[in-house]
Design an enzyme around this catalytic site. Structure first.
Site, PDB file in Angstrom:
ATOM      1  N   SER A   1       0.793  -1.224   0.000  1.00  0.00           N
ATOM      2  CA  SER A   1       0.000   0.000   0.000  1.00  0.00           C
ATOM      3  C   SER A   1       0.826   1.274   0.000  1.00  0.00           C
ATOM      4  O   SER A   1       0.380   2.298  -0.513  1.00  0.00           O
ATOM      5  CB  SER A   1      -0.941   0.010   1.207  1.00  0.00           C
ATOM      6  OG  SER A   1      -0.216  -0.054   2.428  1.00  0.00           O
TER       7      SER A   1
ATOM      8  N   HIS B   1      -5.702  -3.580  -1.577  1.00  0.00           N
ATOM      9  CA  HIS B   1      -5.475  -2.534  -2.576  1.00  0.00           C
ATOM     10  C   HIS B   1      -5.510  -3.089  -4.003  1.00  0.00           C
ATOM     11  O   HIS B   1      -4.881  -2.515  -4.900  1.00  0.00           O
ATOM     12  CB  HIS B   1      -4.150  -1.832  -2.304  1.00  0.00           C
ATOM     13  CG  HIS B   1      -4.215  -0.866  -1.156  1.00  0.00           C
ATOM     14  ND1 HIS B   1      -4.609   0.437  -1.311  1.00  0.00           N
ATOM     15  CD2 HIS B   1      -3.969  -1.045   0.163  1.00  0.00           C
ATOM     16  CE1 HIS B   1      -4.577   1.041  -0.133  1.00  0.00           C
ATOM     17  NE2 HIS B   1      -4.192   0.171   0.774  1.00  0.00           N
TER      18      HIS B   1
ATOM     19  N   LYS C   1     -12.471  -0.039   0.518  1.00  0.00           N
ATOM     20  CA  LYS C   1     -11.683   0.674  -0.480  1.00  0.00           C
ATOM     21  C   LYS C   1     -12.444   0.648  -1.805  1.00  0.00           C
ATOM     22  O   LYS C   1     -13.434   1.353  -1.962  1.00  0.00           O
ATOM     23  CB  LYS C   1     -10.276   0.085  -0.566  1.00  0.00           C
ATOM     24  CG  LYS C   1      -9.458   0.324   0.705  1.00  0.00           C
ATOM     25  CD  LYS C   1      -8.045  -0.207   0.597  1.00  0.00           C
ATOM     26  CE  LYS C   1      -7.188   0.209   1.780  1.00  0.00           C
ATOM     27  NZ  LYS C   1      -7.655  -0.280   3.086  1.00  0.00           N
TER      28      LYS C   1
END
Length: 397
Positions: A185, A213, A244
């Site tokens: 990340s 991610h 996310k």
């Protein structure tokens, strides 16, 4: 509170401030998007959210969440095994499992909790965890909770990984689990999953990937780094987040074989002792997965922005970490410089955040920029211009 303890805490805080390491929160007054509103009515172009596909304010997700709020109420007021399991929760778990090609999945309040409950549940003192040195803090903390033997390999160094696997074999461990971020990340690079899986097969190890991610925006249909790198079901366990790309709310998950998920339901402490996800979050996340799976247009736009912004900053003279993901770190070295650049960009209408110790190693301070499909081409041009002006003013370029 004891006066001496208060003084001790105040001294620590003063040292943090003196070192330029204080993290300050800025309040936004509207939805997450390519542009965000701050108190006082300012509108800024947003380059630091995990909103990769731009779904955080998607009207269909908002509608699904609102409908669930009306039907199921505000919250469950219970853990899952007492009276906190909705049909929505199981539907979401099955959707995650299908999306990622696993037997089943289990939901947590956050992926931090998922990683916190994974290792302690599955492994004990006879076993081994071999962890990448740049893994997320949640993996590090989860590994600490386990009684398993711990081995660490230099990030993405396959020779060192093999050395650690050989050591684990020599130490006579029972089961071995290699764990890595799918996308790191803070750096934005992708784990070498084909080589990791090949070594796992050679040394009889399992593989776990934290794909927070990546899930939703990388790989075919956004199925993440295992799909992107062609290893598919050679990865045994995938942990991830709903906070996310997949709507941006909250919640985490583990997807794996049925026996692993069944045991986690019986033994994973963050699952057993945390409230069930709110119905609106579960319903919105279900809709987000459906949208993400079909969002090739958003993924193409996201990667177009990624290529354009990276090329623009390199041409301007900034130092970037190499990579191909929407995470583009602008390397600055010192924490104060990162904060100064963030402040100058704020003045120019660009919302970014500086990252520095303890989030990244000392001397590796940066501004981590993140692309989003919620941005438009004009926003990328604007951001490149703002970085160039601010960089020249501060003598960075």
């Amino acid at each position: 509170m004891q006066p001496d303890f208060t003084t001790h805490i105040q001294t620590i805080l003063a040292d943090i401030e003196a070192a330029g390491l204080t993290k300050r929160e800025r309040q936004i007054t509207g939805p997450q998007g390519g542009r965000i509103a701050l108190a006082g009515g300012r509108q800024l172009v947003n380059l630091c959210a995990n909103n990769y596909l731009g779904l955080a304010d998607h009207p269909e997700i908002i509608e699904a969440a609102s409908d669930a709020l009306q039907r199921y109420g505000f919250g469950m007021a219970s853990v899952r095994f007492i009276c906190g399991t909705l049909d929505l929760h199981r539907e979401l778990e099955q959707a995650v499992a299908r999306y990622l090609g696993k037997d089943d999945a289990i939901l947590f309040a956050a992926c931090f909790d998922a990683n916190g409950g994974l290792f302690e549940t599955l492994l004990d003192a006879e076993d081994a965890i071999i962890s990448d040195s740049l893994n997320h803090a949640s993996i590090i903390d989860g590994v600490r909770l386990s009684k398993a033997k711990r081995y660490r390999f230099v990030t993405s160094d396959m020779d060192d990984l093999e050395t650690q696997l050989k050591q684990a074999v020599s130490d006579g461990v029972r089961f071995k689990l290699i764990v890595t971020d799918g996308v790191f990340s803070m750096d934005g690079h992708i784990a070498n999953l084909p080589e990791i899986c090949a070594l796992a097969e050679r040394y009889g190890a399992m593989v776990a990937v934290d794909d927070c991610h990546a899930t939703g925006h990388l790989g075919p249909q956004g199925r993440g780094t295992p799909a992107l790198t062609g290893v598919g079901n050679r990865v045994d366990i995938v942990t991830g987040t709903l906070g996310k790309t997949l709507g941006g709310a909250m919640g985490g998950f583990i997807a794996a074989s049925q026996p692993i998920i069944d045991l986690l339901r019986q033994r994973a402490r963050p699952y057993l002792f945390s409230n069930a996800l709110a119905p609106s979050v579960a319903a919105g996340s279900l809709k987000a997965i459906a949208i993400a799976e079909a969002a090739d247009d958003r993924r193409e736009k996201l990667m177009r922005h990624t290529r354009k912004f990276r090329a623009g900053l390199i041409d301007a003279g900034f130092e970037l970490l190499a990579g191909e993901t929407p995470i583009i770190p602008v390397m600055l070295g010192e924490a104060k410089l990162a904060q100064d650049l963030a402040a100058e960009l704020d003045k120019r209408g660009l919302y970014v955040a500086g990252f520095f110790f303890p989030v990244v190693p000392k001397g590796k301070a940066r501004i981590r920029t993140q692309m989003s499909a919620a941005l438009e081409d004009a926003d990328i041009d604007f951001a490149i211009g703002a970085f160039t002006e601010a960089g020249k003013q501060l003598g960075i370029i």
